[in-house]
Design an enzyme around this catalytic site. Sequence first.
Site, PDB file in Angstrom:
ATOM      1  CD  GLN A 112      28.099   8.279  -4.704  1.00 33.25           C
ATOM      2  OE1 GLN A 112      28.525   7.787  -5.750  1.00 33.25           O
ATOM      3  NE2 GLN A 112      28.128   9.575  -4.489  1.00 33.25           N
ATOM      4  CB  SER A 115      22.076   8.354  -8.868  1.00 31.85           C
ATOM      5  OG  SER A 115      23.282   9.046  -8.945  1.00 31.85           O
ATOM      6  CB  SER A 147      29.833   1.908  -9.067  1.00 27.97           C
ATOM      7  OG  SER A 147      29.486   2.878 -10.009  1.00 27.97           O
ATOM      8  CD  GLU A 230      31.062  10.724  -7.073  1.00 27.71           C
ATOM      9  OE1 GLU A 230      30.212  11.417  -6.492  1.00 27.71           O
ATOM     10  OE2 GLU A 230      30.773   9.754  -7.793  1.00 27.71           O
ATOM     11  CD  GLU A 363      26.428  18.341 -20.245  1.00 30.21           C
ATOM     12  OE1 GLU A 363      26.525  17.516 -19.318  1.00 30.21           O
ATOM     13  OE2 GLU A 363      26.688  18.060 -21.429  1.00 30.21           O
TER      14      GLU A 363
HETATM   15  C1  LIG Z   1      29.693   4.723 -14.830  1.00 30.07           C
HETATM   16  C2  LIG Z   1      28.774   5.403 -13.850  1.00 30.07           C
HETATM   17  C3  LIG Z   1      28.841   5.065 -12.502  1.00 30.07           C
HETATM   18  C4  LIG Z   1      27.989   5.672 -11.575  1.00 30.07           C
HETATM   19  N1  LIG Z   1      28.065   5.284 -10.265  1.00 30.07           N
HETATM   20  C5  LIG Z   1      27.205   5.819  -9.357  1.00 30.07           C
HETATM   21  C6  LIG Z   1      27.204   5.370  -7.993  1.00 30.07           C
HETATM   22  O1  LIG Z   1      27.988   4.491  -7.599  1.00 30.07           O
HETATM   23  N2  LIG Z   1      26.313   5.898  -7.131  1.00 30.07           N
HETATM   24  C7  LIG Z   1      25.427   6.859  -7.510  1.00 30.07           C
HETATM   25  O2  LIG Z   1      24.678   7.331  -6.651  1.00 30.07           O
HETATM   26  N3  LIG Z   1      25.389   7.318  -8.787  1.00 30.07           N
HETATM   27  C8  LIG Z   1      26.240   6.807  -9.727  1.00 30.07           C
HETATM   28  N4  LIG Z   1      26.209   7.236 -11.041  1.00 30.07           N
HETATM   29  C9  LIG Z   1      25.150   8.183 -11.436  1.00 30.07           C
HETATM   30  C10 LIG Z   1      25.622   9.570 -11.813  1.00 30.07           C
HETATM   31  O3  LIG Z   1      26.037  10.299 -10.692  1.00 30.07           O
HETATM   32  C11 LIG Z   1      24.453  10.257 -12.538  1.00 30.07           C
HETATM   33  O4  LIG Z   1      24.211   9.524 -13.720  1.00 30.07           O
HETATM   34  C12 LIG Z   1      24.720  11.697 -12.873  1.00 30.07           C
HETATM   35  O5  LIG Z   1      24.761  12.482 -11.711  1.00 30.07           O
HETATM   36  C13 LIG Z   1      23.676  12.277 -13.840  1.00 30.07           C
HETATM   37  O6  LIG Z   1      22.386  12.044 -13.407  1.00 30.07           O
HETATM   38  P1  LIG Z   1      21.278  11.413 -14.378  1.00 30.07           P
HETATM   39  O7  LIG Z   1      21.839  10.164 -14.971  1.00 30.07           O
HETATM   40  O8  LIG Z   1      20.007  11.304 -13.607  1.00 30.07           O
HETATM   41  O9  LIG Z   1      21.102  12.459 -15.578  1.00 30.07           O
HETATM   42  P2  LIG Z   1      20.234  13.795 -15.549  1.00 30.07           P
HETATM   43  O10 LIG Z   1      20.487  14.534 -14.299  1.00 30.07           O
HETATM   44  O11 LIG Z   1      18.819  13.453 -15.864  1.00 30.07           O
HETATM   45  O12 LIG Z   1      20.873  14.609 -16.743  1.00 30.07           O
HETATM   46  C14 LIG Z   1      20.465  14.418 -18.116  1.00 30.07           C
HETATM   47  C15 LIG Z   1      21.188  15.473 -18.968  1.00 30.07           C
HETATM   48  O13 LIG Z   1      20.754  16.806 -18.574  1.00 30.07           O
HETATM   49  C16 LIG Z   1      21.872  17.631 -18.266  1.00 30.07           C
HETATM   50  N5  LIG Z   1      21.551  18.539 -17.158  1.00 30.07           N
HETATM   51  C17 LIG Z   1      20.896  18.224 -16.022  1.00 30.07           C
HETATM   52  N6  LIG Z   1      20.809  19.313 -15.208  1.00 30.07           N
HETATM   53  C18 LIG Z   1      21.427  20.323 -15.854  1.00 30.07           C
HETATM   54  C19 LIG Z   1      21.672  21.709 -15.539  1.00 30.07           C
HETATM   55  N7  LIG Z   1      21.258  22.249 -14.378  1.00 30.07           N
HETATM   56  N8  LIG Z   1      22.365  22.458 -16.441  1.00 30.07           N
HETATM   57  C20 LIG Z   1      22.796  21.917 -17.613  1.00 30.07           C
HETATM   58  N9  LIG Z   1      22.572  20.621 -17.972  1.00 30.07           N
HETATM   59  C21 LIG Z   1      21.915  19.840 -17.107  1.00 30.07           C
HETATM   60  C22 LIG Z   1      22.955  16.651 -17.840  1.00 30.07           C
HETATM   61  O14 LIG Z   1      24.241  17.206 -17.997  1.00 30.07           O
HETATM   62  C23 LIG Z   1      22.717  15.466 -18.773  1.00 30.07           C
HETATM   63  O15 LIG Z   1      23.331  15.690 -20.026  1.00 30.07           O
HETATM   64  C24 LIG Z   1      27.045   6.644 -12.004  1.00 30.07           C
HETATM   65  C25 LIG Z   1      26.978   6.982 -13.369  1.00 30.07           C
HETATM   66  C26 LIG Z   1      27.818   6.365 -14.283  1.00 30.07           C
HETATM   67  C27 LIG Z   1      27.719   6.757 -15.736  1.00 30.07           C
END
Ligand SMILES: Cc1cc2nc3c(=O)[nH]c(=O)nc-3n(C[C@H](O)[C@H](O)[C@H](O)COP(=O)(O)OP(=O)(O)OC[C@H]3O[C@@H](n4cnc5c(N)ncnc54)[C@H](O)[C@@H]3O)c2cc1C
Length: 393
Positions: A112, A115, A147, A230, A363
């Site tokens: 996928q 991100s 992933s 998902e 969150e």
């Molecule tokens: C094991 C694992 C596998 C993954 N696999 C995939 C994959 O295959 N494909 C893919 O596309 N993605 C994948 N992801 C990515 C995942 O979807 C993102 O990490 C996730 O959506 C969070 O985005 P970010 O890491 O950019 O954090 P951010 O969006 O930057 O968030 C940082 C912090 O801010 C908080 N926050 C952000 N916005 C808000 C809000 N509006 N209100 C309150 N709090 C908020 C969040 O909760 C978090 O604590 C994977 C992640 C992990 C950990």
Amino acid sequence: MTDAAELRRRTRALLDAHPPATTDRRDFLRARFDAGLAWVHYPQGLGGLGAPRSLQAVVDAELAAAGAPDNDPRRIGIGLGMAAPTILQYGTDEQRRRLLRPLWTGEEVWCQLFSEPGAGSDLAALGTRAVREGEDWIVNGQKVWTSSAHLARWAILIARTDPDVPKHRGITYFVCDMTDPGVEVRPLRQITGEAEFNEVFLTDVRIPDSRRLGAIGDGWRVAQTTLNNERVAIGGTPVPREGGMIGKVAATWRERPELRTHDLHQRLLGLWVEAEVARLTGVRLRQQLAAGQPGPEGAGMKLGFARLNQEISGLEVELLGEEGLLYDDWTLRRPELVDFTGRDAGYRYLRSKGNSIEGGTSEVLLNIVAERVLGLPAEPRTDKDVAWKDLAR
Ligand SMILES: Cc1cc2nc3c(=O)[nH]c(=O)nc-3n(C[C@H](O)[C@H](O)[C@H](O)COP(=O)(O)OP(=O)(O)OC[C@H]3O[C@@H](n4cnc5c(N)ncnc54)[C@H](O)[C@@H]3O)c2cc1C
């Protein structure tokens, strides 16, 4: 009318024509798909029979009793849980026919590409660009946390096709061939020491327009189908009573009486009850699913799943004391499948940290439950009507 008796009859006919003991695994899975017994609620010709989804259990039980191979669902979770329902809903007949069979048999793994370094929770802010050139799209950008990208033949990809409109409107959804020139996959090491996921760099990747899913600019709506599925795929997998993470710690409790304390007993009982409530809620959610597509309620299921996995695996580490701090292997590994409850207590504790991030952070899921399930006022969204190109980045 395809009822349980008819499905049993068809399953036995499949087993007679392709005895599992003497049939090659791949041939058996292909034959099962062609017999409409892969996912019975899918349409005829696409691995199903248009039967109620709840009847899948009848087929699965017959096949398991006969020792038939399965399609190793944990290895192909993204394909089965997310890509397939999206292709079914938005794909053309040609796309469905080409893609669904090898997806289901596991011959083609999916990943996928959603991100990005600057777009996770705020996924609609994504900056990967797709620019039309004749019958193709030229894609440039960077994706992250992908992933299984190192195993994948195909990816579901969302990219910006119109920077002049607000962020949710200028996105288009594609199927990307991971073997195409310009797709570069680099491992990312995670807290467990392994690299399940990757960075993916897309440089002048040429995607034919025939691999677009849904209308140009409608990618956000298409992506909602993927994301709703998902959450159910991550948090809603069926588990038996005392299965999953609670089963691991309950087994340690029974086998190691010398570790027991009154305080830990109280906490274990509390978590056992919560795990059972979550399991039964999952049963109810799957009954709702049998009647249609998953809605935002899946977010609640995934929220509870992440919290419980973290609390229960934490309790197990405490229960084991010093032993719980041991960790079996820190070498960089590229696992073929992700098993949240696999290996040792240390692994389970560390891996569960990702459960409240992957598939949407807790969150953000709380926001979804608040707005779309409970009907509470939405968060202020000041960028809703601003063209993507004018947003601060
Ligand atoms: C094991 C694992 C596998 C993954 N696999 C995939 C994959 O295959 N494909 C893919 O596309 N993605 C994948 N992801 C990515 C995942 O979807 C993102 O990490 C996730 O959506 C969070 O985005 P970010 O890491 O950019 O954090 P951010 O969006 O930057 O968030 C940082 C912090 O801010 C908080 N926050 C952000 N916005 C808000 C809000 N509006 N209100 C309150 N709090 C908020 C969040 O909760 C978090 O604590 C994977 C992640 C992990 C950990």
